[in-house]
Design an enzyme around this catalytic site. Structure first.
Site, PDB file in Angstrom:
ATOM      1  N   HIS A  74       0.879  -1.191   0.000  1.00  0.00           N
ATOM      2  CA  HIS A  74       0.000   0.000   0.000  1.00  0.00           C
ATOM      3  C   HIS A  74       0.913   1.236   0.000  1.00  0.00           C
ATOM      4  O   HIS A  74       1.629   1.470  -0.956  1.00  0.00           O
ATOM      5  CB  HIS A  74      -0.936  -0.107   1.217  1.00  0.00           C
TER       6      HIS A  74
ATOM      7  N   HIS B 263      -2.911  -2.323  -9.734  1.00  0.00           N
ATOM      8  CA  HIS B 263      -3.829  -1.691  -8.786  1.00  0.00           C
ATOM      9  C   HIS B 263      -5.097  -2.519  -8.731  1.00  0.00           C
ATOM     10  O   HIS B 263      -5.523  -3.069  -9.742  1.00  0.00           O
ATOM     11  CB  HIS B 263      -4.163  -0.260  -9.247  1.00  0.00           C
TER      12      HIS B 263
ATOM     13  N   ASP C  92       2.420   5.375  -7.132  1.00  0.00           N
ATOM     14  CA  ASP C  92       3.713   5.267  -6.461  1.00  0.00           C
ATOM     15  C   ASP C  92       4.888   5.144  -7.411  1.00  0.00           C
ATOM     16  O   ASP C  92       6.036   5.230  -6.981  1.00  0.00           O
ATOM     17  CB  ASP C  92       3.713   4.039  -5.533  1.00  0.00           C
TER      18      ASP C  92
HETATM   19  N1  ACO Z   1       4.147  -7.100 -10.578  1.00  0.00           N
HETATM   20  C1  ACO Z   1       3.987  -8.321 -11.155  1.00  0.00           C
HETATM   21  N2  ACO Z   1       2.824  -8.981 -11.201  1.00  0.00           N
HETATM   22  C2  ACO Z   1       1.765  -8.407 -10.622  1.00  0.00           C
HETATM   23  C3  ACO Z   1       1.845  -7.140 -10.014  1.00  0.00           C
HETATM   24  C4  ACO Z   1       3.098  -6.486 -10.009  1.00  0.00           C
HETATM   25  N3  ACO Z   1       3.248  -5.289  -9.443  1.00  0.00           N
HETATM   26  N4  ACO Z   1       0.625  -6.798  -9.508  1.00  0.00           N
HETATM   27  C5  ACO Z   1      -0.179  -7.816  -9.809  1.00  0.00           C
HETATM   28  N5  ACO Z   1       0.502  -8.783 -10.483  1.00  0.00           N
HETATM   29  C6  ACO Z   1      -0.040 -10.020 -11.040  1.00  0.00           C
HETATM   30  C7  ACO Z   1      -0.238 -11.065  -9.955  1.00  0.00           C
HETATM   31  O1  ACO Z   1       0.878 -11.900  -9.794  1.00  0.00           O
HETATM   32  C8  ACO Z   1      -1.464 -11.806 -10.483  1.00  0.00           C
HETATM   33  O2  ACO Z   1      -1.028 -12.651 -11.512  1.00  0.00           O
HETATM   34  P1  ACO Z   1      -1.697 -14.128 -11.655  1.00  0.00           P
HETATM   35  O3  ACO Z   1      -3.138 -13.859 -12.023  1.00  0.00           O
HETATM   36  O4  ACO Z   1      -0.904 -14.805 -12.704  1.00  0.00           O
HETATM   37  O5  ACO Z   1      -1.580 -14.796 -10.308  1.00  0.00           O
HETATM   38  C9  ACO Z   1      -2.299 -10.720 -11.165  1.00  0.00           C
HETATM   39  O6  ACO Z   1      -1.347  -9.716 -11.560  1.00  0.00           O
HETATM   40  C10 ACO Z   1      -3.344 -10.088 -10.247  1.00  0.00           C
HETATM   41  O7  ACO Z   1      -2.688  -9.671  -9.062  1.00  0.00           O
HETATM   42  P2  ACO Z   1      -3.380  -9.617  -7.643  1.00  0.00           P
HETATM   43  O8  ACO Z   1      -2.307  -9.654  -6.586  1.00  0.00           O
HETATM   44  O9  ACO Z   1      -4.469 -10.622  -7.572  1.00  0.00           O
HETATM   45  O10 ACO Z   1      -4.049  -8.178  -7.712  1.00  0.00           O
HETATM   46  P3  ACO Z   1      -4.594  -7.356  -6.494  1.00  0.00           P
HETATM   47  O11 ACO Z   1      -5.666  -6.481  -7.006  1.00  0.00           O
HETATM   48  O12 ACO Z   1      -4.918  -8.253  -5.339  1.00  0.00           O
HETATM   49  O13 ACO Z   1      -3.309  -6.506  -6.045  1.00  0.00           O
HETATM   50  C11 ACO Z   1      -1.751  -4.760  -5.800  1.00  0.00           C
HETATM   51  C12 ACO Z   1      -3.172  -5.139  -6.269  1.00  0.00           C
HETATM   52  C13 ACO Z   1      -1.544  -5.197  -4.336  1.00  0.00           C
HETATM   53  C14 ACO Z   1      -1.612  -3.238  -5.865  1.00  0.00           C
HETATM   54  C15 ACO Z   1      -0.707  -5.439  -6.711  1.00  0.00           C
HETATM   55  O14 ACO Z   1      -0.888  -5.000  -8.055  1.00  0.00           O
HETATM   56  C16 ACO Z   1       0.728  -5.199  -6.263  1.00  0.00           C
HETATM   57  O15 ACO Z   1       1.229  -5.928  -5.412  1.00  0.00           O
HETATM   58  N6  ACO Z   1       1.410  -4.142  -6.823  1.00  0.00           N
HETATM   59  C17 ACO Z   1       2.757  -3.818  -6.398  1.00  0.00           C
HETATM   60  C18 ACO Z   1       2.709  -3.008  -5.129  1.00  0.00           C
HETATM   61  C19 ACO Z   1       2.215  -1.591  -5.356  1.00  0.00           C
HETATM   62  O16 ACO Z   1       2.676  -0.903  -6.264  1.00  0.00           O
HETATM   63  N7  ACO Z   1       1.319  -1.147  -4.470  1.00  0.00           N
HETATM   64  C20 ACO Z   1       0.783   0.194  -4.508  1.00  0.00           C
HETATM   65  C21 ACO Z   1      -0.630   0.165  -4.935  1.00  0.00           C
HETATM   66  S1  ACO Z   1      -1.259   1.809  -5.055  1.00  0.00           S
HETATM   67  C22 ACO Z   1      -1.511   2.241  -3.455  1.00  0.00           C
HETATM   68  O17 ACO Z   1      -1.719   1.477  -2.578  1.00  0.00           O
HETATM   69  C23 ACO Z   1      -1.411   3.640  -3.190  1.00  0.00           C
END
Ligand code: ACO
Length: 429
Positions: free
Chosen positions: A268, A307, A363
């Site tokens: 987050h 996201h 971010d």
């Molecule tokens: N890098 C690589 N793969 C990713 C990423 C990433 N940053 N984000 C999601 N994925 C992939 C997952 O591995 C998953 O793949 P799969 O279907 O093959 O298993 C798919 O995309 C869906 O991902 P989820 O984790 O189910 O998506 P969710 O909506 O739960 O997560 C999150 C959202 C936590 C923001 C995620 O995209 C992430 O971890 N991003 C990196 C951290 C980040 O930048 N956070 C800031 C968010 S903005 C904020 O909070 C202000």
């Protein structure tokens, strides 16, 4: 006009149920009537991570993740970033309308005159280790403010509530800057009421021996825009923590401490700090393809990408990316920018990211700007917490005044052991 309904047939009993649909939503409690027999438990919905569950009815922030639209009280984020100030946007989020000149002056005066902290707060800040993370310090000191303002417990007294809201918005930058100064061994710099909200924050962060600190106007405005972009984002992890903890009717200082704790996590508000660690680890544009390979192999995540709601380019990231040039014209170009641009270029062409609709989020570029402005990495989540405070508070107040308010208390599916008898210690194998 017949009401919109969802008809469910229960194959177990052959009975059908018409569930009303309102704003594209069914009420999860309506599922409770679907049971095998009277006295049985009804059906519940299972939704880990609340991917498709609305926990409240809100009028504050609108987000369309497919089209990349973000509105505060109906106003597009792009217009607010161009024309508004952070305090004006804060007023808008809380009061649902833009202030008149008189209202804005009174609001600005009110916030400006609540920036000072009780001197005892400095004393317990002294108790932290010299290398304490400023976000850890912020979350504990904001929680501790609860003990300084016992009237804060009168959460249904609107005057008291508004006083605590003003205090929190005013004191967060002071707590944040003091946390930073403690961690680098500098004397605390007190607020200067002649400066703007962001100008004063820069003053408390960076003033050295000069009698009067004059913030660079480009950096002061850039921070203002970043603060506007971070002010609210509907039901994210920290806002849900604020609403969830606040639903026990605790005072707002304790609830904000919970929200800060939720924001601390790397998925987050901690993500912008992680983005910079990632860019530093990559270190060279030539190593970007290898890094992307590791991401696609599931070994690591591309921080600042993806996201839960945005399945297109985050509109805040677009504004920040454009603003970076103005900041770098003053501070010098952040050398990590080239690595970030190359990561984005490759990712936006790659099937892994395109297929999963992973785009840069807020971010991805904000950390590069913060670093160029002289903020240490560990301050990045703190720089998120300061402006998000008003969003948390607007959502908290809306939750308190909601006639449908209930204490947050989700259900579970139990898959643990059935009932069994206690085995004395010596009889266990
Ligand atoms: N890098 C690589 N793969 C990713 C990423 C990433 N940053 N984000 C999601 N994925 C992939 C997952 O591995 C998953 O793949 P799969 O279907 O093959 O298993 C798919 O995309 C869906 O991902 P989820 O984790 O189910 O998506 P969710 O909506 O739960 O997560 C999150 C959202 C936590 C923001 C995620 O995209 C992430 O971890 N991003 C990196 C951290 C980040 O930048 N956070 C800031 C968010 S903005 C904020 O909070 C202000």
């Amino acid at each position: 006009m017949p009401r919109e309904t969802l008809t469910i047939t229960d194959n177990r009993t052959g009975r059908t149920y018409d569930l009303p649909i309102d704003h594209g939503t069914i009420r999860a409690t309506d599922l409770d009537q679907i049971r095998l027999a009277d006295g049985d438990a009804g059906i519940t919905s299972y939704d880990p991570g609340f991917k498709n569950t609305a926990a409240c009815d809100s009028r504050i922030t609108f987000l369309d993740g497919d089209r990349g639209i973000l509105l505060y009280r109906g106003y597009p984020i792009e217009q607010l970033a161009e024309h508004s100030t952070y305090l004006e946007t804060a007023y808008l989020l809380l009061d649902a309308q833009l202030p008149t000149t008189e209202q804005l002056d009174a609001w600005t005066y009110n916030i400006t005159h609540h920036t000072i902290l009780h001197e005892n707060i400095k004393k317990f800040m002294e108790g932290f280790r010299h290398d304490a993370h400023p976000m850890g310090m912020l979350l504990s000191t904001v929680g501790a403010l609860s003990s300084f303002y016992p009237r804060a417990r009168d959460i249904f007294d609107s005057a008291s509530r508004r006083r605590q809201i003003a205090r929190l918005i005013a004191k967060m930058p002071t707590l944040a800057a003091f946390s930073y100064r403690h961690s680098v061994g500098l004397p605390y710099a007190y607020p200067d009421n002649r400066l703007s909200y962001t100008g004063n924050f820069l003053n408390m962060m960076f003033r050295m021996t000069e009698l009067e600190y004059k913030p660079n106007p480009v950096l002061e405005r850039a921070l203002e825009v970043l603060f506007i972009l971070h002010a609210d984002h509907e039901q994210n992890c920290s806002t849900s923590a604020m609403r969830g903890v606040g639903s026990s009717l605790v005072d707002p200082y304790a609830a904000v401490a919970a929200a800060v704790a939720a924001l601390y996590g790397p998925l987050h508000g901690g993500a912008n700090e992680q983005v910079l660690h990632m860019l530093q680890e990559i270190g060279d544009v030539r190593r970007v393809p290898d890094f992307i390979k590791r991401v696609k192999g599931g070994e690591i995540r591309l921080m600042g990408f993806g996201h839960r709601i945005y399945k297109s380019y985050d509109p805040r990231a677009k504004i920040i990316k454009r603003m970076a040039d103005q900041v770098f014209a003053v501070t010098g170009r952040n050398p990590l920018l080239d690595i970030a641009l190359e990561l984005e270029r490759i990712a936006l062409e790659d099937d892994y990211f395109v297929g999963r609709k992973l785009y840069p989020n807020v971010d991805f570029y904000s950390g590069l700007i913060y670093q160029a402005m002289g903020f240490p990495l560990r301050m990045f989540p703190v720089l998120f917490a300061i402006p998000r405070t008003v969003g948390w508070l607007a959502q908290w107040e809306e939750m308190l005044l909601d006639p449908e308010r209930k204490i947050a208390r989700p259900r579970q599916i139990y898959h643990g052991s059935p009932r069994r008898d206690y085995v004395p210690l010596l009889e266990r194998s």
